[in-house]
Scaffold this motif. Sequence first.
Motif, short mmCIF file in Angstrom:
data_model
loop_
_atom_site.label_atom_id
_atom_site.label_comp_id
_atom_site.label_asym_id
_atom_site.label_seq_id
_atom_site.Cartn_x
_atom_site.Cartn_y
_atom_site.Cartn_z
N ALA A 58 100.22 73.18 -74.52
CA ALA A 58 99.97 71.79 -74.90
C ALA A 58 98.51 71.40 -74.60
CB ALA A 58 100.93 70.85 -74.18
N VAL A 59 97.98 71.85 -73.48
CA VAL A 59 96.57 71.60 -73.15
C VAL A 59 95.68 72.20 -74.23
CG1 VAL A 59 94.71 72.23 -71.55
CG2 VAL A 59 96.89 71.37 -70.67
N LEU A 60 95.97 73.42 -74.61
CA LEU A 60 95.19 74.10 -75.66
C LEU A 60 95.35 73.38 -77.00
CD1 LEU A 60 93.39 76.35 -76.62
CD2 LEU A 60 95.39 77.85 -76.69
N ALA A 61 96.54 72.86 -77.29
CA ALA A 61 96.77 72.13 -78.54
C ALA A 61 95.93 70.85 -78.59
CB ALA A 61 98.25 71.80 -78.69
N VAL A 62 95.79 70.18 -77.47
CA VAL A 62 94.97 68.96 -77.42
C VAL A 62 93.50 69.31 -77.68
CG1 VAL A 62 94.11 67.14 -75.90
CG2 VAL A 62 96.55 67.66 -75.96
N PHE A 63 93.01 70.37 -77.05
CA PHE A 63 91.64 70.81 -77.29
C PHE A 63 91.44 71.16 -78.76
CE2 PHE A 63 91.38 71.14 -72.75
CZ PHE A 63 90.02 71.17 -72.42
N THR A 64 92.40 71.88 -79.35
CA THR A 64 92.30 72.29 -80.75
C THR A 64 92.31 71.09 -81.68
OG1 THR A 64 93.46 74.34 -80.20
CG2 THR A 64 93.34 73.77 -82.52
N PRO B 138 97.73 84.55 -77.34
CA PRO B 138 97.77 84.56 -78.80
C PRO B 138 97.93 83.18 -79.45
CG PRO B 138 99.91 85.17 -77.96
CD PRO B 138 99.00 84.99 -76.76
N ALA B 139 97.89 82.11 -78.69
CA ALA B 139 98.18 80.77 -79.21
C ALA B 139 97.12 80.15 -80.11
CB ALA B 139 98.49 79.83 -78.05
N PRO B 140 95.81 80.40 -79.95
CA PRO B 140 94.83 79.67 -80.77
C PRO B 140 95.04 79.70 -82.28
CG PRO B 140 93.70 80.68 -78.93
CD PRO B 140 95.13 81.19 -78.91
N PRO B 141 95.30 80.85 -82.91
CA PRO B 141 95.49 80.79 -84.36
C PRO B 141 96.75 80.01 -84.77
CG PRO B 141 95.81 83.04 -83.57
CD PRO B 141 95.32 82.23 -82.42
N GLY C 72 102.94 83.30 -68.06
CA GLY C 72 102.64 82.48 -69.21
C GLY C 72 101.44 82.95 -70.02
N LEU C 73 100.70 83.90 -69.50
CA LEU C 73 99.55 84.42 -70.25
C LEU C 73 99.99 85.03 -71.58
CD1 LEU C 73 97.58 85.99 -67.29
CD2 LEU C 73 96.83 84.09 -68.73
N PRO D 4 85.99 82.92 -86.94
CA PRO D 4 85.14 83.27 -85.80
C PRO D 4 85.48 82.49 -84.53
CG PRO D 4 83.80 82.94 -87.76
CD PRO D 4 85.18 82.49 -88.09
N GLN D 5 85.75 81.21 -84.68
CA GLN D 5 86.10 80.37 -83.53
C GLN D 5 87.43 80.82 -82.92
OE1 GLN D 5 85.04 79.24 -86.53
NE2 GLN D 5 83.81 77.40 -86.29
N VAL D 6 88.41 81.09 -83.78
CA VAL D 6 89.73 81.50 -83.31
C VAL D 6 89.66 82.87 -82.62
CG1 VAL D 6 92.05 82.15 -84.07
CG2 VAL D 6 90.97 80.10 -84.99
N ALA D 7 88.92 83.79 -83.22
CA ALA D 7 88.78 85.13 -82.63
C ALA D 7 88.09 85.04 -81.26
CB ALA D 7 88.01 86.04 -83.57
N ALA D 8 87.08 84.21 -81.16
CA ALA D 8 86.39 84.04 -79.88
C ALA D 8 87.31 83.42 -78.84
CB ALA D 8 85.14 83.19 -80.07
N ALA D 9 88.14 82.46 -79.26
CA ALA D 9 89.07 81.82 -78.32
C ALA D 9 90.10 82.81 -77.80
CB ALA D 9 89.76 80.63 -78.99
N VAL D 10 90.64 83.64 -78.68
CA VAL D 10 91.60 84.66 -78.25
C VAL D 10 90.90 85.65 -77.32
CG1 VAL D 10 93.03 86.60 -79.02
CG2 VAL D 10 93.12 84.43 -80.25
N GLY D 11 89.68 86.02 -77.64
CA GLY D 11 88.92 86.94 -76.79
C GLY D 11 88.67 86.38 -75.40
N VAL D 12 88.30 85.09 -75.33
CA VAL D 12 88.06 84.47 -74.02
C VAL D 12 89.35 84.39 -73.23
CG1 VAL D 12 87.48 82.26 -72.94
CG2 VAL D 12 85.98 83.23 -74.66
N ALA D 13 90.45 84.01 -73.88
CA ALA D 13 91.73 83.93 -73.18
C ALA D 13 92.14 85.31 -72.66
CB ALA D 13 92.82 83.36 -74.09
#
Length: 141
Positions: free
Chosen positions: A19-25, A65-68, A59-60, A102-111
């Motif tokens: 949910a935190v990630l959804a708010v950021f997105t 895999p949640a950003p996309p 929960g990881l 690119p943004q989604v791939a970077a977010a998955v990579g950082v996570a």
Amino acid sequence: MVVPDSRALAQLPSLAAVAVLAVFTATGLGLDGEQPGWVLAVLLIGGAGTAAALVRPIGLWAVVPAPPMLLVADVAVVAAARGTSLGEITGLVASSLVRAFPQVAAAVGVALLVALIRFARAGGLWWRARSSSTGRGGGQG
């Protein structure tokens, strides 16, 4: 000065972290509008890193895999709220995912990077100590 244990900070339930990630997105999509840019990138990457840092270790598997999926869900919900037809929603979702790749791939990579750092810092202890239906958890051997 008392320094809190970093393991105590990482106790957010999976659903809350997503949910935190959804708010950021959603905030990034709302601020960037039709063309995903640097605002979405900063918020999506920051949200993914924050969620991965704060979630419980198990929960990881949900956060990384949640950003996309969240990007697709946010675009679909906004389009549906505007009364867009199903065919148009499909096109909007596909084009948004392609433009924001690119943004989604970077977010998955950082996570994933945060998850690997947390695993390395814990020395794998939380993984070995987790319970198992086979009875091999908890240091038995």
